[in-house]
Design a protein around this motif. Structure first.
Motif, PDB file in Angstrom:
ATOM      1  N   CYS A 329      40.985  42.208  48.018  1.00 25.64           N
ATOM      2  CA  CYS A 329      42.028  41.235  47.651  1.00 25.64           C
ATOM      3  C   CYS A 329      41.507  40.278  46.577  1.00 25.64           C
ATOM      4  O   CYS A 329      40.421  39.708  46.707  1.00 25.64           O
ATOM      5  N   LYS A 330      42.308  40.077  45.569  1.00 22.96           N
ATOM      6  CA  LYS A 330      41.948  39.151  44.503  1.00 22.96           C
ATOM      7  C   LYS A 330      42.190  37.722  44.986  1.00 22.96           C
ATOM      8  O   LYS A 330      43.149  37.461  45.709  1.00 22.96           O
ATOM      9  N   THR A 331      41.305  36.811  44.573  1.00 26.63           N
ATOM     10  CA  THR A 331      41.463  35.414  44.986  1.00 26.63           C
ATOM     11  C   THR A 331      41.793  34.562  43.756  1.00 26.63           C
ATOM     12  O   THR A 331      41.600  34.995  42.620  1.00 26.63           O
ATOM     13  N   TYR A 332      42.290  33.352  43.994  1.00 22.31           N
ATOM     14  CA  TYR A 332      42.602  32.448  42.890  1.00 22.31           C
ATOM     15  C   TYR A 332      41.303  31.837  42.368  1.00 22.31           C
ATOM     16  O   TYR A 332      40.460  31.411  43.161  1.00 22.31           O
ATOM     17  N   GLN A 333      41.177  31.804  41.035  1.00 23.84           N
ATOM     18  CA  GLN A 333      39.949  31.327  40.422  1.00 23.84           C
ATOM     19  C   GLN A 333      39.588  29.912  40.882  1.00 23.84           C
ATOM     20  O   GLN A 333      38.447  29.642  41.260  1.00 23.84           O
ATOM     21  N   ASP A 334      40.588  29.019  40.895  1.00 22.91           N
ATOM     22  CA  ASP A 334      40.300  27.638  41.305  1.00 22.91           C
ATOM     23  C   ASP A 334      40.486  27.425  42.815  1.00 22.91           C
ATOM     24  O   ASP A 334      40.279  26.331  43.314  1.00 22.91           O
ATOM     25  N   HIS A 335      40.894  28.463  43.533  1.00 24.14           N
ATOM     26  CA  HIS A 335      41.021  28.381  44.998  1.00 24.14           C
ATOM     27  C   HIS A 335      40.539  29.685  45.630  1.00 24.14           C
ATOM     28  O   HIS A 335      41.329  30.463  46.165  1.00 24.14           O
ATOM     29  N   PRO A 336      39.225  29.915  45.588  1.00 16.52           N
ATOM     30  CA  PRO A 336      38.714  31.189  46.108  1.00 16.52           C
ATOM     31  C   PRO A 336      38.963  31.382  47.599  1.00 16.52           C
ATOM     32  O   PRO A 336      38.823  32.494  48.105  1.00 16.52           O
ATOM     33  N   GLU A 337      39.369  30.317  48.288  1.00 16.42           N
ATOM     34  CA  GLU A 337      39.645  30.459  49.727  1.00 16.42           C
ATOM     35  C   GLU A 337      41.031  31.065  49.977  1.00 16.42           C
ATOM     36  O   GLU A 337      41.382  31.377  51.104  1.00 16.42           O
ATOM     37  N   ILE A 338      41.816  31.233  48.876  1.00 17.03           N
ATOM     38  CA  ILE A 338      43.156  31.807  49.038  1.00 17.03           C
ATOM     39  C   ILE A 338      43.239  33.156  48.315  1.00 17.03           C
ATOM     40  O   ILE A 338      42.828  33.289  47.164  1.00 17.03           O
ATOM     41  N   ALA A 339      43.761  34.153  49.038  1.00 10.47           N
ATOM     42  CA  ALA A 339      43.872  35.506  48.478  1.00 10.47           C
ATOM     43  C   ALA A 339      45.313  35.796  48.071  1.00 10.47           C
ATOM     44  O   ALA A 339      46.257  35.357  48.728  1.00 10.47           O
ATOM     45  N   MET A 340      45.434  36.550  46.991  1.00  8.20           N
ATOM     46  CA  MET A 340      46.768  36.939  46.507  1.00  8.20           C
ATOM     47  C   MET A 340      47.250  38.119  47.332  1.00  8.20           C
ATOM     48  O   MET A 340      47.224  39.272  46.896  1.00  8.20           O
ATOM     49  N   SER A 341      47.678  37.816  48.534  1.00  7.96           N
ATOM     50  CA  SER A 341      48.091  38.853  49.474  1.00  7.96           C
ATOM     51  C   SER A 341      49.463  38.478  50.018  1.00  7.96           C
ATOM     52  O   SER A 341      49.729  37.292  50.244  1.00  7.96           O
ATOM     53  N   VAL A 342      50.303  39.466  50.209  1.00  9.27           N
ATOM     54  CA  VAL A 342      51.676  39.172  50.669  1.00  9.27           C
ATOM     55  C   VAL A 342      52.140  40.186  51.710  1.00  9.27           C
ATOM     56  O   VAL A 342      51.909  41.382  51.574  1.00  9.27           O
ATOM     57  N   ASP A 343      52.758  39.673  52.747  1.00 12.80           N
ATOM     58  CA  ASP A 343      53.348  40.532  53.777  1.00 12.80           C
ATOM     59  C   ASP A 343      54.868  40.429  53.705  1.00 12.80           C
ATOM     60  O   ASP A 343      55.399  39.326  53.539  1.00 12.80           O
ATOM     61  N   MET A 344      55.548  41.572  53.884  1.00  9.91           N
ATOM     62  CA  MET A 344      56.994  41.516  54.095  1.00  9.91           C
ATOM     63  C   MET A 344      57.209  41.573  55.599  1.00  9.91           C
ATOM     64  O   MET A 344      56.559  42.356  56.299  1.00  9.91           O
ATOM     65  N   MET A 345      58.100  40.739  56.089  1.00  5.96           N
ATOM     66  CA  MET A 345      58.385  40.718  57.529  1.00  5.96           C
ATOM     67  C   MET A 345      59.871  40.897  57.778  1.00  5.96           C
ATOM     68  O   MET A 345      60.686  40.564  56.918  1.00  5.96           O
ATOM     69  N   VAL A 346      60.187  41.437  58.957  1.00  8.38           N
ATOM     70  CA  VAL A 346      61.584  41.602  59.364  1.00  8.38           C
ATOM     71  C   VAL A 346      61.721  41.148  60.823  1.00  8.38           C
ATOM     72  O   VAL A 346      60.734  41.139  61.557  1.00  8.38           O
TER      73      VAL A 346
END
Ligand code: 4AD
Ligand code: MG
Length: 428
Positions: A329-346
Motif C-alpha cells: 500500500c502506498k502511503t502519503y508522503q507527508d503522512h506516512p502513517e496513512i495508507a491510500m487504501s479504500v474499502d467498499m462496503m454494503v
C-alpha cells in the motif's frame, strides 16, 4: 414434433392445438384417483403437467419418481390455477432414467441438504442463484471490456504471500513449499506493464477460520489494476463497475429475483457516485457505540455492519492506518502513517472490496516489507517492476460471492457459490 423449453411455454409461445415435447426431470408429483400432477423442471423453469387416468401415459406417470428424467408429450394451455399460469395435458411419457428414492425431501435439515450439495444444486433456489451469478460475471466483464481492460489469467500456485501469512494455504509442490494465491494483484501488476488496464476473475484462497456469513476458504475474486491512477480514479472506476453490474443484473434477472423473493429495487437504486468517508470519520461515527475503538484499530465485521446500516447503500471508507494494511500500500508522503487504501462496503455484509494505490518507490517498498517481517528476496520479481519503468498505479479486488450475498440477501455466502469450501466443508 416441437421440442420446447419450459420457459417458452410459460412465456405463452406454444399454440393450444399443437402437441409439444418437453425434456426434463420430475420436480414434484401428486397422485389422485383420476389425475396425476407432475411438475417438470428443466434448466429454464418448472411447469405443471396433468395425466388423465384414461390416457396412455397413465401407467408411466404412476411409475415415475421424483427426479426421474423423461420426455413428455402433450398440449400446453393457459390455466390460471397452475403455478406460472400454464399447464400441459399429457399425451405420452417416455422415461429416460427412473430415479431411486430421492434423498432430499421437505423434512430434511439444513445440514443434510448441505451434505447433498450435488443433488441440492437441482433445486429451484440454487438454479436461480447460479443464473444471477452468471449474469454478475457477464455484466462485470461487459463493464471492464467497455472501459478497454484486458482480461488476463494469473496463476493459482504461488511462491510468496500477497496478503500476509495468517490466511495463507501452504502446499507441497513436488519437493518444494508453495502456496495457494490469496489475490492475483501482484500478477496483475506484472501484466499491467505490458497491457496497461488489466483485470481477472479468478479463485482466491484464504485459510480463514472465521465462521461468518461472509467467509469462504475458496472464493472468486474480481480484480483490476491500471497505471497512472490515483485514489479518485480508483473509486470512480469501482462505483462505475458496481453501478453497471447492479443496473444490468436488475434488468436481466427480474424473473430470478421475483422467484427468489429478493428485492430488485435495491439494485435499481445503486447509482454512482457513492458516499465516501475517511477511516478517521468512520472511527468518530462508531466511537459512541464502540468506545474501545481507537485510531489504528482495524474495523471489525460488527463495526462495518453498524456503519453500513447508516448508509443503507454501497459506500467507501478510505485512508486507513498504514500499520493495518499490506506492504504494497502506498502511503502519503507527508503522512506516512496513512495508507491510500479504500474499502467498499454494503449493508449486512460490510466490506466487499479493498483497493488502493500501490507503493511505486523501490526503497520505500523494501522498508515496508522489512517492517512487516517479509524477506525482500522473496519478492525479487515484484521489486523488478519498480526497477524498470515504475509508474504510479492502483487497483482493487472485489469478492464475487460477497457481492451476490448482498444482492440476493442470501442467509449465507455458501449459497452464492456452487461448491462452497469452508473450514468444515469440501464435499463433494
Ligand atoms: O481485502 P482483500 O484481502 O484485498 C486483497 O486481496 C487485495 N490484494 C485485492 C486487490 O487490491 N487486488 O480481499 C479483497 C476482497 C474482500 O474485500 C472480500 O470481498 C473478498 O476479497 N474476500 C473474501 N470473500 C470471501 N471469503 C473470504 N474469506 C474472503 N476474503 C476476502
Ligand atoms: Mg480487505
Amino acid at each position: 414434433m416441437a421440442l420446447k423449453k419450459i420457459r417458452e411455454i410459460l412465456d405463452g409461445c406454444c399454440l393450444a392445438d399443437q402437441t409439444i415435447q418437453i425434456r426434463g426431470w420430475v420436480y414434484r408429483k401428486r397422485e389422485g384417483k383420476e389425475l396425476i400432477f407432475l411438475v417438470l423442471r428443466d434448466s429454464t423453469g418448472v411447469i405443471q403437467c396433468t395425466v388423465k387416468k384414461n390416457s396412455s401415459a397413465w401407467s408411466d406417470a404412476q411409475k415415475v419418481t421424483i427426479e426421474s428424467s423423461l420426455t413428455l408429450e402433450g398440449v400446453a394451455h393457459e390455466d390460471k390455477r397452475a403455478p406460472g399460469g400454464y399447464e400441459v395435458s399429457t399425451e405420452s411419457i417416455n422415461i429416460t432414467g427412473l430415479a431411486e428414492t430421492f434423498p432430499i425431501g421437505k423434512d430434511k435439515s439444513e445440514e443434510f441438504i448441505r451434505d447433498m450439495r450435488h443433488l441440492w444444486l437441482r433445486s429451484r433456489k440454487m438454479n436461480l442463484v447460479m443464473k444471477v451469478r452468471n449474469q454478475v460475471f457477464e455484466s462485470a466483464r461487459e463493464y471492464f471490456n467497455s472501459q478497454k481492460y484486458t482480461e488476463v489469467s494469473p496463476p493459482m500456485f504461488i511462491s510468496a504471500a500477497v496478503e500476509g501469512g495468517s490466511t495463507l494455504f501452504g502446499l507441497k509442490y513436488f519437493d518444494q513449499q508453495l502456496y495457494l494465491t490469496q489475490s492475483s494483484q501482484l500478477y496483475l501488476e506484472i501484466l499491467m506493464f505490458s497491457l496497461e488496464k488489466v483485470f481477472c476473475i479468478a479463485p482466491s484462497f484464504r485459510a480463514e477460520k472465521s465462521r461468518t456469513i461472509r467467509h469462504l476458504t475458496e472464493y472468486w475474486h474480481m480484480e483490476g489494476e491500471w497505471p497512472f491512477a490515483d485514489m479518485n480514479d480508483l473509486m470512480a472506476f469501482e462505483e462505475g463497475l458496481m453501478t453497471h453490474i447492479c443496473q444490468s443484473v436488475s434488468e436481466k434477472c427480474e424473473k430470478e429475483f421475483a422467484e427468489l423473493g429478493a428485492d430488485i429495487n435495491k439494485l435499481k437504486a445503486v447509482k454512482a457516485p457513492f458516499p465516501k468517508i475517511t477511516y478517521k470519520e468512520a472511527i468518530e461515527r462508531l466511537k459512541p457505540k464502540n468506545p474501545a475503538l481507537d485510531w489504528g484499530a482495524d474495523l471489525g465485521y460488527e463495526d462495518e455492519k453498524v456503519l453500513a446500516e447508516e448508509f443503507g447503500q454501497p459506500f467507501f471508507v478510505y485512508d486507513y492506518p498504514t500499520e493495518i494494511k499490506a506492504f504494497y500500500c502506498k502511503t502519503y508522503q507527508d503522512h506516512p502513517e496513512i495508507a491510500m487504501s479504500v474499502d467498499m462496503m454494503v449493508p449486512r455484509i460490510g466490506e466487499i472490496s479493498t483497493g488502493g494505490a500501490r507503493e511505486d518507490n523501490k526503497e520505500i517498498l523494501i522498508e515496508r516489507m522489512k517492517a512487516q517481517g517479509l524477506n525482500p528476496q522473496d519478492y525479487e520479481w515484484y521489486l523488478d517492476l519498480r526497477r524498470y519503468g515504475t509508474v504510479p498505479h492502483a487497483g482493487f479486488g472485489m469478492g464475487v460471492e460477497r457481492l451476490i450475498v448482498w444482492m440476493l440477501d442470501l442467509d449465507n455466502i455458501i449459497d452464492a457459490i456452487p461448491f462452497p469450501r469452508t473450514t468444515r466443508r469440501f464435499y463433494p
